[in-house]
Design a protein around this motif. Sequence first.
Motif, PDB file in Angstrom:
ATOM      1  N   LYS B   4      43.871 -30.893   4.361  1.00 22.43           N
ATOM      2  CA  LYS B   4      44.037 -29.542   4.925  1.00 22.43           C
ATOM      3  C   LYS B   4      42.905 -29.350   5.929  1.00 22.43           C
ATOM      4  N   ILE B   6      40.544 -26.977   8.203  1.00 25.30           N
ATOM      5  CA  ILE B   6      39.970 -25.643   8.377  1.00 25.30           C
ATOM      6  C   ILE B   6      39.186 -25.678   9.686  1.00 25.30           C
ATOM      7  N   MET B  68      27.776 -30.989   4.746  1.00 28.67           N
ATOM      8  CA  MET B  68      26.669 -30.437   3.953  1.00 28.67           C
ATOM      9  C   MET B  68      27.182 -29.288   3.076  1.00 28.67           C
ATOM     10  N   GLN B  69      28.505 -29.021   3.181  1.00 27.69           N
ATOM     11  CA  GLN B  69      29.060 -27.901   2.416  1.00 27.69           C
ATOM     12  C   GLN B  69      30.089 -28.415   1.399  1.00 27.69           C
ATOM     13  N   ALA B  70      29.855 -29.636   0.948  1.00 23.92           N
ATOM     14  CA  ALA B  70      30.719 -30.256  -0.045  1.00 23.92           C
ATOM     15  C   ALA B  70      30.359 -29.688  -1.423  1.00 23.92           C
ATOM     16  N   PRO B  71      31.212 -29.863  -2.432  1.00 16.39           N
ATOM     17  CA  PRO B  71      32.449 -30.634  -2.373  1.00 16.39           C
ATOM     18  C   PRO B  71      33.614 -29.835  -1.782  1.00 16.39           C
ATOM     19  N   HIS B  72      34.446 -30.554  -0.986  1.00 19.89           N
ATOM     20  CA  HIS B  72      35.724 -29.996  -0.576  1.00 19.89           C
ATOM     21  C   HIS B  72      36.692 -31.140  -0.312  1.00 19.89           C
ATOM     22  N   VAL B  75      39.795 -31.533   2.140  1.00 18.76           N
ATOM     23  CA  VAL B  75      39.688 -30.494   3.181  1.00 18.76           C
ATOM     24  C   VAL B  75      38.739 -31.004   4.258  1.00 18.76           C
ATOM     25  N   PHE B  77      36.808 -30.039   8.136  1.00 15.20           N
ATOM     26  CA  PHE B  77      36.373 -28.858   8.895  1.00 15.20           C
ATOM     27  C   PHE B  77      36.044 -29.274  10.327  1.00 15.20           C
ATOM     28  N   GLY B 102      43.730 -23.952   7.136  1.00 18.14           N
ATOM     29  CA  GLY B 102      44.712 -24.386   6.142  1.00 18.14           C
ATOM     30  C   GLY B 102      45.893 -25.127   6.741  1.00 18.14           C
TER      31      GLY B 102
END
Lengths: 433, 129
Positions: B4, B6, B68-72, B75, B77, B102
Amino acid sequence: MEKTIYNAVCTICGCCCDDLEVKVGDGKIVEVKNACAISLSKFQNYNSEERIIKPMIKKNGEFKECSFKEAAEKASMILAEAEYPLIYGLSLTSTEAIGKAVELAEVLGGVIDNTTSVCHGPSLIGVHDIGVVTCTLGEIKNRADLIIYWASNPVFSHPRHLARYTIFSKGKFRKERKERKLIVVDVRKTATAKLADIFIQAIPNQDYELLSALRMAVKGEEIYLDEVAGVPVNKIEELADLMISCEFGVLFFGLGLTMSLGKSRNIDAALSLVRDLNEKTKFLIMPMRGHYNVTGANEVIAWQTGYPFAVDFSQGYPKYNPGETTTIELLTRGECDAALIIGSDPAAHFPVSAVKHLMKIPVITIDPHKNATTLISNVVIPTAITGIEVEGTVYRMDGVPLECKKLVEPPLGLKSDEEILTEILANVKKLKG
Amino acid sequence: MKVKLITGRSLQQGVGKETGKFSIEYFNNVAICELDPSDMETLNISPGENVVVKTKFGEVILKAVKSMQAPHKGVIFIPYGPWANLVTDPETHGSGMPNFKGIEAEVSPAKEEKILTLKEVLEKISGGK
């Protein structure tokens, strides 16, 4: 000679921080205190080699420099000859300039839209449907004990929001971090989520389901599922209890709600959740508005036409129908036959199908800097920068108007957006008879 | 790998856009794709290598960055900007707002492919004019 200007208003995001200290020496900005990283970058680079100083008209695919008078006349002629022109942008300029743009749209019988359209447009549509329980940021700073950032990452998008208004702010009644709880709901563990007391990680495109489940939990209804949007139901119930038991809660929401599936329906659910919560405690909700005067664009256009964005004057009266009179649809349907862009870069920020139509029609751009849209424009009119080189009124994200100061003189000959639009308006009135 | 997509704001994108749309900072901060570290391992991609992101609406080459904004997991970005918009979904469902978040996408290694400059992105949209 050096002087320091105190309480200057920052012109980056919807926080409109009004506590900058700007030291000016020899007509130049030499130091800025209290600015975030994005604001500092603006002050350091606003006069870089990407600044446009001379107006330009494109001839045979090449830009030729010209006088302001020539550029304004060419722009006026393009607009006056168009059957259905679009005026777009307006969130990076003063309310005074926005007022002139509305008058121009009416005289032209065109559409005026602002960047709300691809930002918090769905939020405003949600507010039309449900209504909104809100207040000023000052109230939140002084009183809020529960802060929620839903689908918003202010550490990146509004870097001083937490320090000035929420968890790190020193309010009258809530003075310390430990007196406030922070909940973050997002699809990634963002920089803001890392500061949270509770982080809820949701599946993309399922915010409507999660908000609806929370509404059920707040009302004490049983949820016959193990999880919703990837969040265990016991966690949703725990969250609902926290919301009900706070004294003064606030839900700030970002573009994760407006830009994913559900759009304005996600906002309906969030606004309804906060409405429900007010039967049990005090709770408020506020969109995290992006540009420094996008709220002002909504205010001015609403007080002059009755509608906050996407206003169509082609029938001789203001008509508002998002989905029909919004910029993306006008472009993807190939309807507008000229565009005036003020302080925005749609060629960089719209999907390909919308940019393709912009490339086919005459485009006039009023902007201080080169960008993707100036490259595809037929007329480019450079401008003095609001909040640095010219003063102007802007509206903070909570609807509080603030006066931006003039800090330094603009490069020789550059006029404000308001002055340029006034000149174009006068020309168009003459051409239209 | 199916993911997905974003798109969104980042602090570096904000700093880059204020530095200048044709600056190297803007290019370095915006023509990127942030991936979950475990997805990078599955795809056998190291930070700094290029990837191709494909959606129903187009494709774009970007530099892979370890998020640096894991976990995703699952997804990806991409910061707002002209590169992201080569693959965003113009469908508004009658709301005025395209799907910028999304979006169904596919990401795969493209180590040998080159990232387009901003001017080249516009030329690609205009059909090579």
